[in-house]
Motif scaffolding. Structure first.
Motif, PDB file in Angstrom:
ATOM      1  N   UNK A   1      -1.693  10.748   4.677  1.00 49.85           N
ATOM      2  CA  UNK A   1      -0.851  11.935   4.810  1.00 49.85           C
ATOM      3  C   UNK A   1      -1.704  13.187   4.665  1.00 49.85           C
TER       4      UNK A   1
ATOM      5  N   UNK B   1      -1.362  11.937  -5.234  1.00 52.15           N
ATOM      6  CA  UNK B   1       0.073  11.641  -5.226  1.00 52.15           C
ATOM      7  C   UNK B   1       0.455  10.578  -4.198  1.00 52.15           C
ATOM      8  N   UNK B   2      -0.302  10.536  -3.146  1.00 53.50           N
ATOM      9  CA  UNK B   2       0.075   9.590  -2.103  1.00 53.50           C
ATOM     10  C   UNK B   2      -1.071   8.638  -1.818  1.00 53.50           C
ATOM     11  N   UNK B   3      -0.713   7.380  -1.772  1.00 57.98           N
ATOM     12  CA  UNK B   3      -1.759   6.406  -1.527  1.00 57.98           C
ATOM     13  C   UNK B   3      -1.939   6.226  -0.023  1.00 57.98           C
TER      14      UNK B   3
ATOM     15  N   UNK C   1       3.665   3.653  -3.546  1.00 60.32           N
ATOM     16  CA  UNK C   1       3.639   4.879  -4.326  1.00 60.32           C
ATOM     17  C   UNK C   1       4.097   6.086  -3.525  1.00 60.32           C
TER      18      UNK C   1
ATOM     19  N   UNK D   1       4.409  18.211   5.296  1.00 60.65           N
ATOM     20  CA  UNK D   1       3.656  16.978   5.069  1.00 60.65           C
ATOM     21  C   UNK D   1       3.751  16.076   6.290  1.00 60.65           C
TER      22      UNK D   1
ATOM     23  N   UNK E   1       0.800  -1.203   0.000  1.00 65.04           N
ATOM     24  CA  UNK E   1       0.000   0.000   0.000  1.00 65.04           C
ATOM     25  C   UNK E   1       0.839   1.261   0.000  1.00 65.04           C
TER      26      UNK E   1
END
Lengths: 538, 208
Positions: free
Chosen positions: B44, B31-33, A118, B53, A115
């Protein structure tokens, strides 16, 4: 005397306090490509080129001349290591032409952190390739690291016949801190990016824990010491007592129904119960693999995969939004039904020997949950349960007690019988026993090779080694007994079929062809397959 | 990026997991999973003030009374705790208070950020007679105890993001102060990875 001299000559592991406080993760930020072609590396090795042998027997003997008991341990280490090298090359060749290119596949990430792949800001902490680490470790420039490691292992194994749990934890942790620092000095580790360095740190942990497993994992240590008539220290003894305690609790409360643990689902009909039992069973099979792996990381992956299966139960029953309120009871229920051996010993082993920097994220959550669930069961009594109908509970409890008693009696009888047969056997000592012996030894040696290969080299997701010894024994009798590739292939195929079967039963509404496609895409990694299938069924 | 562990506590019917689900779903970031696991979630956020962040690793706990004894395994090494009650259920605030007392006693971290959250305000908006715990009552108590406090609705999303923004800001403040205290000896950038896991001294699986 510097620590370096110290470790090479009279390494006294307990004396190296001064290194403990050094930072272990002051990683360099050089962003060079971290992945060399392993295939190329592998060719170099096979061409017999410039890579030094991993173990230099003379060196070990010289540096440890004065140690007692060297010879009994060191050759064993050497032999083991050499076996690994041979076997790993075989395994790689297999993978080079196989379509399941797992070992060399850089894209393959453990389910634990898929998970987070990325995540762009962090370096990729989840990249993991033990083979790659071994190749790097074997490079001539890394030779000092090999020496340090060998010296540490040797001293750990020979200086005393037993270390307490606290001593072991400290020694191994201090060594990791020490060697992590050394990674910053020697190539190829020196110029690595954070991701590869992280992989090297994982690799060294796996390497040393594979070597020290029998001395650190309480059930194995007990067996080891039994032969030497040495008493276990309190810490390891406590692990074994806890193993026994939870085993008793598993028997005492193994009969309980989901409702006793506050597990409820909306349409509790017979069909959904059967499906849940199937899932519970599969989660047990995954967790059971914890006893088949030596490295703390591999053991944690077993826990993670098992918990992923439980999560899919929640999803199927639309309970996932209840979070831990649903998850924890299911986890406890799964433990009670599956009765996995030696969980307390395994958990304490992981806690002691998994480096703290790796204890994070989702895997860490499931690890803590398992610790909590195991604690809960060890303290379990009637008051821990939700009992609506006391009469019914008491009856079930009594019935179970009767059943347990009968079982114990049967086991006793069986034991007596075995004893009798054995004593008769000994008195007659048939010649055939000696004739068959070499064959058994061959089988054992092969089984050993495989245990070693699998527990040291592979990920829990990749191999299912319950069948390892069966297969190797079968094959020891055939002419192909030394054909390691063949057997590795068989194990893989068997494991893949097994995973496919499990997934098909977990997702009965899904077309088998689709499940198979996903298995191929996810390289038969159970945890990843479950995730993918769950998102499809959404 | 700074990473923090946040533990979720509260009675089983107060909807603590729903608040986090709402938070993770609403904070979709291309951009962020984020992770949505069985009871573990990560998300995040970016602090509005300074674009820092922050990544939350959210640890859910079982709220049923019988599983209360498992909680220490979850809140050890936590940086923040979200303690949830249900504004329509008087008992749930009592339980929340006892969690907070336990946290203060057991977690040896003076910088543990605790946020008290009253959930299900959407029910009161429809029918005010359903409210059993007044805003002021809980707010005053939280102030006395030096806690952050919000009323939220996991159902409508009201105030959910704000809770995490606020916790993030507070954590950032603490981190900044800590870095400043370290002084010149440590010049490492605040945005670099900071080790948050402390060594675990206790042996949690032995029962005695």
């Amino acid at each position: 005397m510097s620590f370096k001299d110290n470790i090479l000559n009279e390494f006294d592991p307990l004396a190296n306090n001064n290194n403990a406080s050094r930072s272990s993760d002051s990683a360099s930020n050089i962003n060079e490509p971290h992945k060399e072609s392993i295939d190329d590396e592998n060719k170099k090795t096979n061409d017999g080129g410039h890579i030094k042998p991993v173990v230099n027997k003379n060196n070990v003997k010289n540096t440890n001349k004065d140690d007692i008991n060297i010879l009994s341990d060191i050759p064993a280490i050497n032999a083991e290591r050499e076996t690994e090298t041979v076997v790993s090359n075989n395994l790689k060749e297999k993978h080079q032409y196989g379509d399941n290119d797992r070992v060399n596949n850089a894209d393959h990430l453990p389910v634990a952190q898929i998970n987070e792949t990325k995540e762009e800001i962090d370096s990729n902490d989840n990249y993991y390739d033990f083979q790659e680490f071994l190749e790097q470790f074997k490079k001539p420039t890394a030779e000092p690291l090999v020496k340090y490691t060998r010296s540490f292992l040797h001293n750990f194994l020979t200086q005393r016949s037993i270390w307490t749990t606290k001593e072991q934890t400290k020694l191994i942790n201090d060594f990791k801190v020490f060697i992590f620092d050394k990674f910053l000095i020697y190539e190829p580790f020196k110029s690595m990016d954070k991701t590869s360095l992280n992989n090297a740190q994982e690799g060294i942990e796996k390497l040393i824990m594979g070597k020290l497993y029998n001395n650190c994992y309480s059930p194995n240590l007990k067996k080891l010491l039994k032969n030497k008539l040495i008493k276990l220290d309190d810490g390891h003894e406590q692990d074994l007592e806890d193993d026994l305690l939870i085993k008793r609790k598993f028997s005492e409360f193994g009969f309980i129904k989901p409702t006793y643990l506050d597990i409820s689902f909306k349409d509790a009909n017979k069909k959904s119960n059967i499906i849940i039992d199937r899932f519970i069973n599969i989660s047990g099979q995954e967790l059971d693999k914890i006893n088949k792996f030596k490295s703390p990381r591999d053991k944690i992956v077993c826990i993670l995969n098992s918990c992923k299966v439980i999560f899919s139960i929640l999803k199927h029953n639309k309970l996932e939004q209840n979070g831990a309120d649903s998850f924890i009871p299911f986890l406890i229920y799964s433990l009670l039904k599956n009765k996995i051996m030696n969980l307390p010993s395994n958990l304490n082993y992981i806690e002691r020997f998994r480096h703290e920097k790796f204890i994070k994220g989702e895997a860490s959550y499931y690890f803590s949950s398992l610790q909590a669930a195991v604690n809960f069961i060890m303290n379990m009594d009637k008051s821990s349960l939700t009992i609506d109908n006391e009469e019914e509970f008491d009856k079930l409890y009594q019935d179970n007690q009767v059943k347990l008693k009968l079982m114990t009696e049967e086991i006793e009888k069986e034991k007596e019988h075995v004893e009798k047969v054995r004593s008769r056997h000994i008195s007659q000592t048939s010649p055939s026993e000696y004739i068959t012996k070499p064959l058994d030894e061959a089988a054992n040696a092969l089984a050993f090779k495989f245990n070693d290969l699998i527990s040291t080299f592979s990920d829990p997701m990749h191999t299912h080694n319950t069948e390892v010894s069966e297969i190797s024994v079968e094959n020891a009798n055939s002419e192909e007994s030394d054909d390691l590739d063949y057997i590795v292939g068989m194990i893989n195929d068997k494991e893949n079929r097994h995973i496919l079967k499990n997934l098909t039963s977990m997702f009965p509404d899904m077309l088998p062809e689709i499940i198979e496609d996903i298995c191929l895409a996810k390289k038969y990694n159970l945890g990843e397959c479950v995730d993918a299938l769950l998102s499809l069924s959404d | 990026m700074l990473q923090f562990k946040l533990v979720l506590l509260g009675d089983s019917s107060v909807g603590k997991s729903s608040i986090v689900y709402r938070f993770v779903k609403d904070s979709f970031d291309e951009f962020r999973e984020s992770t949505i696991g069985a009871a573990f979630l990560s998300q995040t956020i970016t602090l509005e003030e300074n674009n820092q962040v922050i990544k939350f690793e959210i640890w859910d706990t079982a709220g049923q009374e019988r599983y209360k004894s498992l909680a220490p395994m979850y809140y050890r090494n936590a940086n923040a705790a979200l303690v949830v009650y249900d504004v329509t259920a008087p008992d749930s605030l009592m339980k929340a208070k006892s969690w907070i007392e336990e946290l203060k006693k057991k977690v040896g971290n003076e910088e543990l950020v605790i946020c008290l959250v009253g959930n299900k305000v959407d029910i009161c908006e429809e029918d005010d007679t359903k409210r059993k715990i007044e805003f002021e009552e809980a707010k005053d108590w939280a102030n006395d105890e030096n806690l952050l406090f919000y009323e939220v609705s996991a159902k409508t999303g009201y105030n959910v993001k704000e809770v995490f923004q606020k916790i993030g800001e507070q954590l950032y403040e603490y981190k900044k102060a800590e870095q400043a205290n370290k002084g010149t000896q440590d010049n490492s950038n605040i945005t670099s990875n900071i080790r948050l896991q402390e060594p675990q001294a206790s042996n949690p699986t032995s029962c005695c």
